[in-house]
Write a protein that holds these residues in place. Structure first.
Motif, mmCIF file in Angstrom:
data_model
loop_
_atom_site.group_PDB
_atom_site.id
_atom_site.type_symbol
_atom_site.label_atom_id
_atom_site.label_comp_id
_atom_site.label_asym_id
_atom_site.label_seq_id
_atom_site.Cartn_x
_atom_site.Cartn_y
_atom_site.Cartn_z
ATOM 1 N N PRO A 1 0.821 -1.216 0.000
ATOM 2 C CA PRO A 1 0.000 0.000 0.000
ATOM 3 C C PRO A 1 0.851 1.260 0.000
ATOM 4 N N VAL A 2 0.401 2.271 -0.713
ATOM 5 C CA VAL A 2 1.027 3.597 -0.700
ATOM 6 C C VAL A 2 0.091 4.517 0.060
ATOM 7 N N THR A 3 0.525 5.020 1.194
ATOM 8 C CA THR A 3 -0.343 5.806 2.072
ATOM 9 C C THR A 3 0.081 7.250 2.217
ATOM 10 N N ASN A 4 1.181 7.651 1.576
ATOM 11 C CA ASN A 4 1.682 9.008 1.773
ATOM 12 C C ASN A 4 1.361 9.930 0.613
ATOM 13 N N GLY A 5 0.398 9.566 -0.235
ATOM 14 C CA GLY A 5 0.009 10.410 -1.351
ATOM 15 C C GLY A 5 -1.339 11.058 -1.130
ATOM 16 N N ALA A 6 -1.795 11.793 -2.142
ATOM 17 C CA ALA A 6 -3.085 12.467 -2.050
ATOM 18 C C ALA A 6 -4.233 11.470 -2.038
ATOM 19 N N SER A 7 -4.071 10.339 -2.718
ATOM 20 C CA SER A 7 -5.093 9.298 -2.754
ATOM 21 C C SER A 7 -4.420 7.950 -2.552
ATOM 22 N N PRO A 8 -5.144 6.968 -1.994
ATOM 23 C CA PRO A 8 -4.529 5.658 -1.760
ATOM 24 C C PRO A 8 -4.132 4.985 -3.063
ATOM 25 N N ALA A 9 -3.064 4.201 -2.991
ATOM 26 C CA ALA A 9 -2.562 3.507 -4.178
ATOM 27 C C ALA A 9 -1.899 2.214 -3.741
ATOM 28 N N LEU A 10 -1.601 1.369 -4.727
ATOM 29 C CA LEU A 10 -0.918 0.103 -4.506
ATOM 30 C C LEU A 10 0.280 0.012 -5.440
ATOM 31 N N ILE A 11 1.321 -0.669 -4.966
ATOM 32 C CA ILE A 11 2.451 -1.027 -5.814
ATOM 33 C C ILE A 11 2.465 -2.546 -5.926
ATOM 34 N N ALA A 12 2.435 -3.044 -7.154
ATOM 35 C CA ALA A 12 2.466 -4.481 -7.411
ATOM 36 C C ALA A 12 3.763 -4.830 -8.125
ATOM 37 N N VAL A 13 4.436 -5.869 -7.641
ATOM 38 C CA VAL A 13 5.671 -6.352 -8.257
ATOM 39 C C VAL A 13 5.499 -7.838 -8.542
ATOM 40 N N ALA A 14 5.801 -8.255 -9.771
ATOM 41 C CA ALA A 14 5.648 -9.663 -10.148
ATOM 42 C C ALA A 14 6.760 -10.078 -11.095
ATOM 43 N N ASN A 15 7.303 -11.272 -10.873
ATOM 44 C CA ASN A 15 8.278 -11.832 -11.797
ATOM 45 C C ASN A 15 7.577 -12.421 -13.010
ATOM 46 N N ILE A 16 8.275 -12.452 -14.135
ATOM 47 C CA ILE A 16 7.789 -13.123 -15.339
ATOM 48 C C ILE A 16 8.556 -14.435 -15.457
ATOM 49 N N GLU A 17 7.851 -15.549 -15.293
ATOM 50 C CA GLU A 17 8.470 -16.864 -15.336
ATOM 51 C C GLU A 17 8.327 -17.481 -16.724
ATOM 52 N N GLN A 18 9.360 -18.168 -17.140
ATOM 53 C CA GLN A 18 9.327 -18.920 -18.395
ATOM 54 C C GLN A 18 9.408 -20.404 -18.055
ATOM 55 N N HIS A 19 8.299 -21.114 -18.245
ATOM 56 C CA HIS A 19 8.237 -22.547 -17.971
ATOM 57 C C HIS A 19 8.597 -23.315 -19.242
ATOM 58 N N GLU A 20 9.567 -24.212 -19.139
ATOM 59 C CA GLU A 20 10.046 -24.962 -20.294
ATOM 60 C C GLU A 20 9.911 -26.457 -20.034
#
Length: 298
Positions: free
Chosen positions: A117-136
């Motif tokens: 969660p981002v709580t220090n801005g004018a409006s609430p926000a989220l930061i999402a981080v995701a890896n890109i996996e390559q299945h072989e």
């Protein structure tokens, strides 16, 4: 399970280590590969029950909403906490289509790393981080690697506004992986083989620093860096990062410089900030570190 897939060539040893000696290691190896191939779920219906398995377990609460990754559909979803109905969803960048050629099968999918969660801005926000996996999967053997990761900022409306969430910015980093992220006053630190500081407002990469981890991210196994933490300081927040090289360092959010570092004798597995420091102790905030030789240091 991860070892049996990641090191399928020596499945006889791994089966024995797991305590399940098999008279037919080849069949055992084929069974592991089949399970990996079946991990792709069909696209869920809007009224489908909530599923958080298969490694897709990053979630948080935002007011009366339950926000989580929907890995099968490649999106961030918010559901009403009582009814489970979808309040809003924001798609992640589209991945490459699967490749099927004779004995070769290659598929890409997201693996959640952080939802903050981002709580220090004018409006609430989220930061999402995701890896890109390559299945072989080749001739019945399964392996894979991380080919990059994405960082997305999503502005979230108040529950009663009737508006939907929107993607503010997104960044895609090829050739690296992410093991964790931490939010400061005006930036976010994403740690992989390289630690990157990104602006919370624009997503611009402000600085890069070596993390002390592995340069290559296999799908299974240790990648050599711990998730970062944020500690307060009178001059601004600092990000503390540790990795397989045993180096613990603090990066100043304002100057982007390494303000101190400590070399330990063992690889660092995790870093945890002391959340009980008082306001008077903010200039001497502590972190707790666990190392590969089972030590905990303060």
């Amino acid at each position: 399970k991860a070892l049996a897939i990641g090191f399928a060539e020596t499945a006889e040893r791994i089966v024995a280590i797991a305590g399940r000696a098999s008279p037919n290691p080849s069949a055992e190896r084929a069974a592991w590969s089949a399970r990996l191939a079946d991990r792709q779920h069909p696209k869920p219906r809007e009224d489908a029950p909530l599923h958080l398995g298969d490694g897709c377990t990053k979630f948080l609460t935002q007011g009366n909403l339950f926000v989580h990754f929907d890995c099968a559909a490649g999106r961030i979803v918010a559901r009403a906490g009582v009814t489970g109905q979808i309040a809003w969803s924001v798609p992640l960048p589209r991945l490459s289509p699967a490749v099927e050629r004779r004995n070769l099968s290659v598929k890409w999918r997201y693996r959640p790393i952080a939802l903050l969660p981002v709580t220090n801005g004018a409006s609430p926000a989220l930061i999402a981080v995701a890896n890109i996996e390559q299945h072989e999967i080749v001739a019945g053997l399964a392996t894979g690697r991380v080919t990059g990761f994405v960082v997305e900022r999503i502005d979230v409306p108040p529950d009663s506004s009737g508006r939907t969430a929107r993607r503010t910015w997104g960044r895609s980093m090829a050739g690296d992986y992410a093991t964790g992220a931490a939010i400061g006053d005006s930036s976010i630190a994403v740690v992989g083989a390289i630690t990157r500081l990104l602006s919370l407002e624009t997503g611009e990469v402000l600085a890069r620093r070596a993390s002390g981890g592995w340069r290559y991210g296999w799908l299974f196994g240790d990648r050599g860096t711990a998730a970062p933490v944020t500690i307060p300081h009178p001059s601004g927040a600092r990000f503390v990062v540790g990795g397989a090289a045993g180096r613990l360092l603090a990066i100043d959010e304002r100057t982007h410089q390494v303000v101190w570092s400590i070399k330990l004798d063992e690889a660092i597995l995790s870093v945890v900030a002391d959340r009980f420091a008082t306001a008077a102790e903010r200039d001497t905030a502590r972190v707790f570190v666990t190392t590969r030789n089972r030590q905990m240091l303060a």
